[in-house]
Each structure stands twice: as C-alpha cells, then as structure tokens.
Write an enzyme that holds these catalytic residues in place. Structure first.
Site, PDB file in Angstrom:
ATOM      1  N   GLU A   1     -42.597   1.865   0.880  1.00  0.00           N
ATOM      2  CA  GLU A   1     -43.939   2.306   1.320  1.00  0.00           C
ATOM      3  C   GLU A   1     -43.881   3.395   2.374  1.00  0.00           C
ATOM      4  O   GLU A   1     -44.808   4.189   2.514  1.00  0.00           O
ATOM      5  CB  GLU A   1     -44.756   1.108   1.822  1.00  0.00           C
ATOM      6  CG  GLU A   1     -44.290   0.448   3.123  1.00  0.00           C
ATOM      7  CD  GLU A   1     -43.258  -0.654   2.943  1.00  0.00           C
ATOM      8  OE1 GLU A   1     -42.547  -0.642   1.916  1.00  0.00           O
ATOM      9  OE2 GLU A   1     -43.148  -1.520   3.833  1.00  0.00           O
TER      10      GLU A   1
ATOM     11  N   HIS B   1     -37.875  -0.444   2.347  1.00  0.00           N
ATOM     12  CA  HIS B   1     -39.338  -0.328   2.411  1.00  0.00           C
ATOM     13  C   HIS B   1     -39.793   0.981   1.766  1.00  0.00           C
ATOM     14  O   HIS B   1     -39.939   1.987   2.467  1.00  0.00           O
ATOM     15  CB  HIS B   1     -39.804  -0.345   3.871  1.00  0.00           C
ATOM     16  CG  HIS B   1     -39.644  -1.664   4.526  1.00  0.00           C
ATOM     17  ND1 HIS B   1     -40.630  -2.623   4.522  1.00  0.00           N
ATOM     18  CD2 HIS B   1     -38.612  -2.199   5.208  1.00  0.00           C
ATOM     19  CE1 HIS B   1     -40.211  -3.697   5.181  1.00  0.00           C
ATOM     20  NE2 HIS B   1     -38.990  -3.460   5.605  1.00  0.00           N
TER      21      HIS B   1
ATOM     22  N   CYS C   1     -38.561  -5.928   0.875  1.00  0.00           N
ATOM     23  CA  CYS C   1     -37.754  -6.508   1.941  1.00  0.00           C
ATOM     24  C   CYS C   1     -37.822  -8.040   1.904  1.00  0.00           C
ATOM     25  O   CYS C   1     -37.172  -8.655   1.059  1.00  0.00           O
ATOM     26  CB  CYS C   1     -38.171  -5.918   3.283  1.00  0.00           C
ATOM     27  SG  CYS C   1     -36.850  -6.047   4.492  1.00  0.00           S
TER      28      CYS C   1
HETATM   29  N1  GLN Z   1     -36.897 -11.067   7.998  1.00  0.00           N
HETATM   30  C1  GLN Z   1     -36.130 -10.413   6.974  1.00  0.00           C
HETATM   31  C2  GLN Z   1     -34.877  -9.753   7.517  1.00  0.00           C
HETATM   32  O1  GLN Z   1     -34.782  -9.523   8.716  1.00  0.00           O
HETATM   33  C3  GLN Z   1     -36.979  -9.392   6.241  1.00  0.00           C
HETATM   34  C4  GLN Z   1     -37.344  -8.212   7.092  1.00  0.00           C
HETATM   35  C5  GLN Z   1     -38.487  -7.391   6.540  1.00  0.00           C
HETATM   36  O2  GLN Z   1     -39.175  -7.831   5.637  1.00  0.00           O
HETATM   37  N2  GLN Z   1     -38.692  -6.209   7.087  1.00  0.00           N
HETATM   38  O3  GLN Z   1     -33.990  -9.441   6.771  1.00  0.00           O
END
Ligand code: GLN
Length: 547
Positions: A511, A509, A383
């Site tokens: 994970e 994600h 992300c």
């Molecule tokens: N802050 C970034 C976004 O909102 C990444 C979010 C995250 O890593 N979950 O896109």
C-alpha cells in the site's frame, strides 16, 4: 539556484488538512515544471511515530529508506509522485536528541544550551539539509500542530528566522485555518482565524496566503473580511470547502490561483504552462457513477479510518482502473471473535487483512482467513495479513492444532511465524524493525509474478516476525505456494494459495507504493477478483493519469 521555501502552518484547530493542502500545492508546482520536495516538522517529543499507537496519529507511513513517519508523508508521495527520504521528516524528539548528544560529546563546551538558538538552529539545519539533499527548486515545509501550541513555538521561531536569513523573495507562508459554522445564527465565523493570524504575527510571521477551511461555502464578504483583518491580498484568501474527494483539492486550489500567487511572491516564472490533464481525467473518472464492490477491511483499529489510510487509498487507486467504486466495510476483528463471523463477512466481494501488532483481535483475523479460504472469497493479506493466513492454514489444513505466531503465543507447539533471527536479543523498540525497501524474487508462473509482470520487485517493509522455514515443505505439499522470496531464498515475502480465485499475501506493505497514476499490482489483482465475484464485467481501463 537556491531552493525556495514555502511554509505551511495551521490555525484554530488541528486536522484542518494541512498535509493534503501542502501536497496539493506541490502537485500544482510540479505541473508547472518545478522540482519539489516536502518536509514535515512534527512538534511531538517522540523521535519518530514508529512506537505510537495508530489511535494517536493514524497509520505509520514507511519510506524507501525505512524511516517511520507521519501519515502526511503518504499524502505527499501520492499527490506529488515522489519517493521521499529521512530528511523529509523531523520531530522535536530528533532535534533534542541531536542537540543533547552534541552537548554530551562536548561540542558546546563552555556554553549554556538553550531553545534559542541551539534548538532553533538545529531545526534550521534540518530544513537546510532537505534543500541540499535534493535538486528541488521549491521545498514545502509543513509545521505540524496548531499555532499557539507550546510545542510548536521553536519551529515557528526557526521558520521566522529562515525568512530573515534567506530573504522575503525566497520564502512564503501559507496559513490554513478553520471557519466554524454556528447553526443558531446560521453563520460562518472568521474571528478564530483573525485570532490565529494575530498569534502568528506576534511571533513575527506574516502569512502570504490564508486557506480558510470550512464545511460550508464561504461568501465573498467573508474572505474580504479575513483579507482586511489579516492584512492579506484579497485573492490570497482562499476558501476551501471540505471535499468528498481528496484528489479534487489540487483542482480547487488551482482554480483559486494559489500556485500563481505563490510563484509571484517567490519571484519565479512557471517553467511551463500548468499540465493537469491527467489529474483532471482522474477526478472525472472518480466522480462518474459506477457500480461498487463490497470490500471488508478486517482490522483492530477500524474505528479510526486513518489507521489504514494508505490501504484505503491503494484500494481506491486500483478500483479506478476497473471502473468500480469501493464500498469499504470496516470490520472489527475483535467483533469477529465475539459474533458469528458469517454475519459479518457474508456478502463481501473481497477481504483485506492489513498489518497490525499485538494479540488483540488476532484470532478474529485468523477466522477471517479461514472464511476466505473455505468460501473462496478473494483475500489480500498485508504483513500481519500474511502471518494470519499461514497460522490458519497450519491449524485447519495441516492439522497443527494451536499453531500460532510466537508474537501471540510464546509457548505455541507450532510457531509457524517466528521472530526473525536478527530481531532476537534487541532491547530497543524504536526504529529496530525490518524497515524499508528490500528486494524480493518472484517465482515464475505464479499469480504474483503474473500480476507484477517481472521477477524481481522492491517493496517497503515493517515487521519483526517471519514465516518459519521449518514448515515450508509441509505447506508447499498441501497447496501453499511461496511465490516471493528474498533473493537468497531464505525469507518468505509472498504466499498464494493454489485452487483459490485470489488468496495472496505479502510480508511487505504494497500500500505504501500505490499511487493514483500507477495502482499497485496486488491491489489491481484483488479488485479484478472482486469484480468477478460480484459478477461485474472485468475490464481493466487503459487510463493514463501521468500528468
Ligand atoms: N506484528 C507483525 C510483525 O511484527 C506484523 C507487523 C505488521 O503487520 N506491520 O511481524
């Protein structure tokens, strides 16, 4: 058959491991052929933990349907190999929101709205909803917080009423407490447990099983004393000494006979003799002495390891398949900004940059991505980890000075990461990110497609920003491969770098979908590359932990 309910409450202190205990009991019941489901009742007033800092309760876990939940849901999914839904997570905030909305609609016209019965009825309705939304034989319900807390009271009252409504044979109570150890007298004390059970009884709940958590072995006399003072069968006082390995807990509880005690209480006969072979094999593998690989986790919440719980677990799952231990180094991204990053990052076999929000520490993450690219250190970005990889590439390979994400610099001349169109103009912060499962098409012939072994995947998301397509061509011409896109081709979901042993990142994600019995392909790929870098034999074990 109606769904039987097992409630888990906590006593004496918080963080005694109620979540892992409930998840472990779930595993043991599944091993006997029962379908189980799990629910967490969280006493805080937030509607969901999505707007909470990870410093408060650890990571925010995300379900397939996009619910943002407490990290215990992650334990439940990993231990019981389930895909849970929104009905598995309830907070005081949700309960009040529902009741107040009904009141405003006029559903209660004429009535005074009170904690008992309106709030307690709404809690009961949600427990009921869980039982009816699945075919589960048994639902495990964990009450967050500690008995005695003001905010837990409506939940305790609701579950007491449920025992009355459903009857004794359909409900059981497990109370998890802490036995403090006094160094001065070299003693483990049971008094706080006695008080906590007294408190529970004062609200009308009699525990059927007491799990006595302790840092030191608990003598037989102590459990007998707890049984006597707390009015519980002697074999139903189960000492649970702090374990090094979370995954060992189901085996410890199995040995103590907890599943049989609970089934007996619920008048259920096991559908089959317990099958725990796979789990036992997994724990035996985890305990074997193995060479370790050094993994740097670069984040801004590194002081609180629970902020990255699922990432850590996913690394452990994958490492197991390569016969290595994870030597996890928690590296603060703000330190990387301040100190010489070479000192902090040298000597690592691979690097992981997990998700995050806000500008603190982000430059350190960008420097980390640069270090990984230039020194060919295996890198997995999750992300925000993808976003910093793009920013770094733009600045240092494409020469776009001051490239950034508009999250961190609104005036950047090169917003290579930008707010998603659907996110513009949103005024509400809660539950409005791009959340949950979305499909992603993988480009044939890429490392990512090879790792997954398929060309269409579904992964869980939690973000507002995305790669800015105005820069796609420039990136591709210079060696970046957009290996995963949304099926309409619009959104960059995965990127990997050409001519690098392993520099892969995802906007999602991974994970959250890793399980001990099926480690996630992107983590497997990272560990394989790390083994190569460490000069260890690279051999993926054919382990089967399914049962
Ligand atoms: N802050 C970034 C976004 O909102 C990444 C979010 C995250 O890593 N979950 O896109």
């Amino acid at each position: 058959m109606t769904t039987k309910l097992i409630f888990f409450t906590g006593g004496v202190i918080s963080s005694v491991g109620k979540g892992v205990t409930a998840a472990s009991v779930g595993r043991l019941l599944k091993a006997r052929g029962f379908d189980v489901t799990i629910q967490k009742l969280d006493p805080y007033l937030n509607v969901d933990p999505g707007t909470l800092s990870p410093y408060q309760h650890g990571e925010v876990f995300v379900l397939d349907d996009g619910s943002e939940t407490d990290l215990d849901l992650g334990h439940y999914e990993r231990f019981c190999d389930l895909h849970l839904k929104k009905s598995s997570t309830v907070t005081t905030g949700q309960v009040y929101e529902e009741v107040i909305n009904r009141e405003r609609r006029g559903d209660y016209l004429g009535g005074t709205i009170q904690v008992i019965p309106h709030i307690t009825n709404e809690i009961k309705r949600r427990v009921d909803l869980l039982s009816h939304s699945t075919d589960a034989d048994i639902a495990l319900i964990e009450v967050g917080g500690t008995v005695g807390d003001i905010e837990s009271q409506p939940f305790l009252e609701a579950i007491r009423e449920l025992r009355n409504d459903l009857g004794r044979e359909d409900t059981a109570f497990v109370h998890i407490t802490w036995l403090p150890y006094l160094r001065a007298t070299n003693e483990t004390k049971t008094k706080p447990t006695q008080h906590s059970v007294r408190e529970l009884r004062s609200v009308g709940i009699l525990p059927d099983v007491i799990i006595a958590r302790s840092d030191y072995p608990v003598e037989k006399e102590l459990s007998s004393k707890i049984a006597q003072f707390c009015d519980v069968r002697e074999d139903a006082v189960i000492p649970l000494v702090t374990a090094d390995l979370l995954y060992e807990i189901p085996l410890v509880l199995e040995q103590a006979g907890i599943a049989d005690i609970l089934l007996d209480r619920l008048n259920l006969t096991p559908k089959r003799p317990p099958v725990m072979d796979g789990w036992q094999r997994m724990v035996a593998e985890l305990k074997k002495p193995k060479p370790s690989i050094k993994i740097g986790l670069v984040g801004k919440y590194v002081e609180l390891h629970d902020a990255y719980l699922s990432v850590r677990e996913a690394l452990n799952h994958a490492a197991l398949y390569y016969g290595v231990d994870v030597d996890l180094r928690w590296i603060s991204s703000t330190e990387i900004e301040k100190n010489n990053r070479k000192n902090l990052l040298a000597d690592l076999d691979c690097i992981i940059v997990p998700g995050g929000f806000g500008s603190r520490g982000v430059e350190g993450k960008i420097l980390t991505a640069q270090y990984a690219r230039e020194n060919k250190v295996p890198y997995l970005g999750l992300c925000l980890g993808l976003q910093v990889m793009m920013i770094e590439f733009a600045r240092n390979v494409l020469g776009l000075e001051d490239a950034n994400s508009s999250e961190f610099d609104k005036l950047t001349p090169y917003p290579v990461i930008d707010l998603m169109i659907e996110q513009r103009g949103l005024s509400q912060m809660g539950g409005t990110m791009r959340l949950g499962l979305y499909p992603c098409s993988l480009k044939p012939g890429t490392k990512s497609a090879d790792l997954y072994g398929t060309d269409l995947i579904q992964e869980r998301h939690r973000h507002r920003y995305e790669f800015n397509n105005a820069y796609r061509q420039k990136f591709e011409e210079n060696g970046m491969v957009f290996a995963g896109l949304s099926p309409d081709g619009v959104l960059v979901e995965m990127a990997e770098l050409k001519d690098h042993p392993y520099m892969i990142a995802s906007q999602f994600h991974p994970e959250f979908l890793s399980r001990p019995n099926h480690a996630h392909p992107l983590f497997l790929g990272l560990i394989e590359a790390a083994c190569r870098k460490a000069g260890l034999p690279v051999q993926k074990n054919n382990l089967d932990f399914t049962n």
